[in-house]
Design an enzyme around this catalytic site. Sequence first.
Site, PDB file in Angstrom:
ATOM      1  N   GLY A  53      28.006  69.481 -33.119  1.00 14.11           N
ATOM      2  CA  GLY A  53      28.040  70.503 -34.152  1.00 14.11           C
ATOM      3  C   GLY A  53      27.213  70.072 -35.344  1.00 14.11           C
ATOM      4  O   GLY A  53      26.939  68.880 -35.518  1.00 14.11           O
ATOM      5  N   GLN A  58      24.114  69.909 -43.959  1.00 10.92           N
ATOM      6  CA  GLN A  58      23.723  68.588 -43.435  1.00 10.92           C
ATOM      7  C   GLN A  58      22.214  68.442 -43.301  1.00 10.92           C
ATOM      8  O   GLN A  58      21.711  67.329 -43.173  1.00 10.92           O
ATOM      9  CB  GLN A  58      24.382  68.326 -42.073  1.00 10.92           C
ATOM     10  CG  GLN A  58      25.889  68.108 -42.172  1.00 10.92           C
ATOM     11  CD  GLN A  58      26.499  67.818 -40.814  1.00 10.92           C
ATOM     12  OE1 GLN A  58      26.771  68.729 -40.053  1.00 10.92           O
ATOM     13  NE2 GLN A  58      26.688  66.547 -40.504  1.00 10.92           N
ATOM     14  N   CYS A  97      31.059  61.837 -37.818  1.00  7.44           N
ATOM     15  CA  CYS A  97      30.229  62.825 -38.512  1.00  7.44           C
ATOM     16  C   CYS A  97      28.808  62.306 -38.542  1.00  7.44           C
ATOM     17  O   CYS A  97      28.577  61.138 -38.854  1.00  7.44           O
ATOM     18  CB  CYS A  97      30.747  63.027 -39.933  1.00  7.44           C
ATOM     19  SG  CYS A  97      29.757  64.201 -40.875  1.00  7.44           S
ATOM     20  N   LEU A  98      27.860  63.188 -38.228  1.00  9.86           N
ATOM     21  CA  LEU A  98      26.453  62.767 -38.202  1.00  9.86           C
ATOM     22  C   LEU A  98      25.972  62.340 -39.589  1.00  9.86           C
ATOM     23  O   LEU A  98      24.997  61.610 -39.695  1.00  9.86           O
ATOM     24  CB  LEU A  98      25.579  63.906 -37.659  1.00  9.86           C
ATOM     25  CG  LEU A  98      25.838  64.271 -36.194  1.00  9.86           C
ATOM     26  CD1 LEU A  98      25.094  65.547 -35.820  1.00  9.86           C
ATOM     27  CD2 LEU A  98      25.452  63.132 -35.261  1.00  9.86           C
ATOM     28  N   HIS A 139      35.697  71.170 -38.436  1.00 11.03           N
ATOM     29  CA  HIS A 139      34.863  70.130 -39.045  1.00 11.03           C
ATOM     30  C   HIS A 139      33.655  70.763 -39.751  1.00 11.03           C
ATOM     31  O   HIS A 139      33.328  70.406 -40.886  1.00 11.03           O
ATOM     32  CB  HIS A 139      34.417  69.155 -37.941  1.00 11.03           C
ATOM     33  CG  HIS A 139      33.539  68.034 -38.398  1.00 11.03           C
ATOM     34  ND1 HIS A 139      33.938  66.713 -38.365  1.00 11.03           N
ATOM     35  CD2 HIS A 139      32.269  68.022 -38.882  1.00 11.03           C
ATOM     36  CE1 HIS A 139      32.957  65.947 -38.821  1.00 11.03           C
ATOM     37  NE2 HIS A 139      31.927  66.723 -39.134  1.00 11.03           N
ATOM     38  N   GLU A 140      32.995  71.712 -39.069  1.00 10.07           N
ATOM     39  CA  GLU A 140      31.768  72.309 -39.630  1.00 10.07           C
ATOM     40  C   GLU A 140      32.062  73.202 -40.829  1.00 10.07           C
ATOM     41  O   GLU A 140      31.321  73.199 -41.807  1.00 10.07           O
ATOM     42  CB  GLU A 140      31.010  73.105 -38.563  1.00 10.07           C
ATOM     43  CG  GLU A 140      30.573  72.323 -37.335  1.00 10.07           C
ATOM     44  CD  GLU A 140      29.957  70.971 -37.616  1.00 10.07           C
ATOM     45  OE1 GLU A 140      29.364  70.784 -38.695  1.00 10.07           O
ATOM     46  OE2 GLU A 140      30.110  70.080 -36.763  1.00 10.07           O
ATOM     47  N   HIS A 143      32.382  71.241 -43.816  1.00  8.56           N
ATOM     48  CA  HIS A 143      31.071  70.908 -44.391  1.00  8.56           C
ATOM     49  C   HIS A 143      30.607  72.017 -45.338  1.00  8.56           C
ATOM     50  O   HIS A 143      30.024  71.739 -46.394  1.00  8.56           O
ATOM     51  CB  HIS A 143      30.021  70.740 -43.288  1.00  8.56           C
ATOM     52  CG  HIS A 143      29.934  69.350 -42.727  1.00  8.56           C
ATOM     53  ND1 HIS A 143      29.590  68.253 -43.493  1.00  8.56           N
ATOM     54  CD2 HIS A 143      30.112  68.873 -41.466  1.00  8.56           C
ATOM     55  CE1 HIS A 143      29.570  67.169 -42.727  1.00  8.56           C
ATOM     56  NE2 HIS A 143      29.893  67.512 -41.489  1.00  8.56           N
TER      57      HIS A 143
HETATM   58 NI    NI Z   1      30.064  66.204 -39.887  1.00  9.50          NI
END
Ligand code: NI
Length: 182
Positions: A53, A58, A97-98, A139-140, A143
């Site tokens: 995702g 991000q 998380c990226l 999660h997204e 963000h």
């Molecule tokens: Ni993340």
Amino acid sequence: MKRQAYVRRILIEPDPLLHKVAKKVGDLELRMPLTQQLIDDMLATMYAAPGIGLAAPQVGVAKRIVVVHVGDDPQAHAIVNPVLSDFEGEVVAPEGCLSIPGKVGDVTRAERCRVSGLERNGKKTSFLAEGMLARCFQHEVDHLDGILILDKAQNIRDAVPVETPEKEREEEGNTSVARIEA
Ligand code: NI
């Protein structure tokens, strides 16, 4: 003609943009080539990472757009102005998380929720998500509200690399960690 998609740079914490509340996307704005290009690029960036995702903030764009592609789903979801509702159940699981490479933490999420919003073509959509799909959307959408797992995770720790043999990962208590980057 098909647009070329580009892998964009993923912002890494600490970055002030990751903590901003993203703005809704207007109908006209969604139809603009710039926005459609952003969605293509977000998908390419998610797959390249690799992750399951990605949210527009991000990649440095404070707009309410998320892409999610979990497990065996035939296709990715690209949802604009997503709203989550009808939360049910509660599951604690490790999440990465990226934007926070190398770290995982245990995050409590609803087991199921309804995802409503717009598809990239502007059509309204609403569907029930559960398990990893529900977790990833939660999660997204966090963000989009400037919330990172650092704000809600318990026991934040170093992620055990995927290459680590299964046995050692079990000893670290991190068997299910590897594929939950989003
Ligand atoms: Ni993340």
